[in-house]
Scaffold this active site. Structure first.
Site, PDB file in Angstrom:
ATOM      1  N   ARG A 123       0.853  -1.139   0.017  1.00  0.00           N
ATOM      2  CA  ARG A 123      -0.166   0.078   0.035  1.00  0.00           C
ATOM      3  C   ARG A 123       0.795   1.286  -0.158  1.00  0.00           C
ATOM      4  NH1 ARG A 123      -2.580   0.952   4.692  1.00  0.00           N
ATOM      5  NH2 ARG A 123      -4.332   2.381   3.793  1.00  0.00           N
ATOM      6  N   LYS A 188       3.944  -8.258  11.809  1.00  0.00           N
ATOM      7  CA  LYS A 188       3.152  -8.286  10.530  1.00  0.00           C
ATOM      8  C   LYS A 188       3.387  -9.865   9.896  1.00  0.00           C
ATOM      9  CE  LYS A 188       2.190  -5.654   6.357  1.00  0.00           C
ATOM     10  NZ  LYS A 188       1.528  -4.506   6.004  1.00  0.00           N
ATOM     11  N   ARG A 327      -0.492   3.962  19.748  1.00  0.00           N
ATOM     12  CA  ARG A 327       0.255   4.561  20.627  1.00  0.00           C
ATOM     13  C   ARG A 327       0.473   4.123  21.805  1.00  0.00           C
ATOM     14  NH1 ARG A 327      -1.490  10.605  22.177  1.00  0.00           N
ATOM     15  NH2 ARG A 327      -3.489   9.659  22.538  1.00  0.00           N
TER      16      ARG A 327
HETATM   17  C1  BTN Z   1       0.624  -3.949   2.189  1.00  0.00           C
HETATM   18  O1  BTN Z   1       0.637  -4.432   3.483  1.00  0.00           O
HETATM   19  O2  BTN Z   1       1.213  -2.825   2.137  1.00  0.00           O
HETATM   20  C2  BTN Z   1      -0.046  -4.900   1.134  1.00  0.00           C
HETATM   21  C3  BTN Z   1       0.930  -5.698   0.571  1.00  0.00           C
HETATM   22  C4  BTN Z   1       0.215  -6.640  -0.546  1.00  0.00           C
HETATM   23  C5  BTN Z   1       1.509  -7.507  -1.169  1.00  0.00           C
HETATM   24  C6  BTN Z   1       0.571  -8.365  -2.307  1.00  0.00           C
HETATM   25  S1  BTN Z   1       1.706  -9.717  -2.737  1.00  0.00           S
HETATM   26  C7  BTN Z   1       0.490 -10.370  -3.915  1.00  0.00           C
HETATM   27  C8  BTN Z   1       0.068  -8.760  -4.685  1.00  0.00           C
HETATM   28  N1  BTN Z   1       1.073  -8.480  -5.602  1.00  0.00           N
HETATM   29  C9  BTN Z   1       1.618  -7.386  -5.101  1.00  0.00           C
HETATM   30  O3  BTN Z   1       2.620  -6.673  -5.947  1.00  0.00           O
HETATM   31  N2  BTN Z   1       1.202  -6.782  -3.914  1.00  0.00           N
HETATM   32  C10 BTN Z   1       0.167  -7.819  -3.504  1.00  0.00           C
END
Ligand code: BTN
Length: 332
Positions: A123, A188, A327
């Site tokens: 993201r 995560k 926080r």
């Molecule tokens: C995040 O936490 O920022 C989201 C991560 C999403 C990763 C997945 S892996 C499969 C798909 N292809 C990508 O390039 N991104 C998503």
């Protein structure tokens, strides 16, 4: 390294037994020194291969390679025949692949997986690391006969599908951090990236990208660059066997179909209770960063659309975008 040779080499070594350079060379029809080079390249990628002088090589971690037929065989037949499922050894990004595929033939559900992404996306323009064979890089396209504004709770619903699938595989206690992080024991374990194409008034074609960390081998060079605490879901299992990525993929397709159909018909409200039961932020003091502005308060769950509820001196407000950080751990 030639991808097909790498794949075959790993297939040969997947039994975790000792293989001599000679026997590997014979099977791959390459010289012993070429085998040695391939092994060095795999080790440089972070794969845990033991070099046993005078004996050969042994893959120390389980490596179940993704296989389209194996995945499709575990999906209910009526569903499997409606979708296209592709497995790539290496791809820039499974989401990018499906987004460009949508331009040609939107409307048909398509699933794409890759053993390794070379430009995986997270993201907010971040990158996402998926080292070879150690994670799950999964994307699925879907057509919604609804306007884009109705999709607010979608990433939460996709997260619930992942939580359900992991629970079916013996991984309990996975939580969701609004709007799209999968968390296990405060670290995560995965993330979800949703991309939308089409008319804002609908129908919308979406790609749901799911990235899961499976192995927890910190020696993977790419994973050393990750700037937040992370965990591999194999750690959450009390078994040496590790998670089957083929089974996880099949169950993900099946579960996503179920929740997306329900979401399309009934919206987020029917999932709200289930979401709250695994809400990683609930009753925590949080900061929501929205560009230059930051909001602080107590996370009070989500509303019937899937917006985050923030409680502070101004009352309860709904938050529909932003980057959330915790926080403090508790609030009475
Ligand atoms: C995040 O936490 O920022 C989201 C991560 C999403 C990763 C997945 S892996 C499969 C798909 N292809 C990508 O390039 N991104 C998503």
């Amino acid at each position: 390294m030639q991808n097909s040779t790498r794949r075959k080499l790993l297939q040969l070594m997947a039994d975790q037994r000792i293989h001599s350079g000679e026997s590997l060379g014979q099977s791959l029809q390459i010289s012993r020194s070429a085998v040695w080079k391939q092994i060095q390249a795999l080790k440089a990628q972070g794969l845990d291969i033991e070099i046993m002088h005078g004996k050969g090589y042994r893959l120390r971690t389980l490596c179940e390679l993704l296989d389209a037929e194996t995945i499709l065989a575990q999906i209910p037949a009526d569903l499997a025949e409606r979708l296209t499922l592709e497995v790539f050894d290496e791809l820039e990004s499974t989401n990018s692949y499906l987004m460009s595929w949508l331009k040609q033939s939107a409307g048909l559900p398509q699933v794409c997986l890759a053993e390794q992404q070379t430009a995986g996306r997270g993201r907010r323009g971040r990158s996402w690391q998926s080292p070879y064979g150690t994670s799950l890089a999964f994307s699925m396209s879907w057509r919604f006969n609804a306007p884009a504004a109705d999709l607010a709770g979608l990433s939460l619903v996709a997260g619930l599908a992942v939580v359900r699938v992991l629970a079916q595989n013996g991984v309990d206690g996975v939580q969701l951090k609004w709007p799209n992080d999968l968390i296990w024991q405060n670290k995560k374990a995965g993330g979800i990236l949703i991309e939308v194409s089409g008319d804002a008034a609908g129908p919308c074609d979406i790609v749901i990208g799911i990235g899961l960390n499976i192995s927890n081998n910190a020696s993977y060079p790419e994973m050393q660059a990750v700037d937040q605490p992370w965990v591999g879901l194999d750690d959450a299992l009390n078994s040496e066997r590790g998670l089957s990525r083929n089974r996880l993929s099949a169950l993900l397709v099946t579960e996503l179909f179920a929740v997306l159909n329900q979401f399309e018909q009934s919206g987020f409200a029917v999932f709200r209770e289930e979401y709250l039961a695994c809400d990683a932020l609930l009753q925590k003091q949080i900061v929501v960063q929205q560009g230059a502005q930051s909001l602080t308060g107590l996370a009070a769950g989500v509303d019937e659309q899937g917006c985050l509820l923030l409680q502070n001196e101004n009352g309860i407000s709904t938050v529909n975008f932003g980057e959330v950080s915790v926080r403090a751990i508790t609030a009475a």
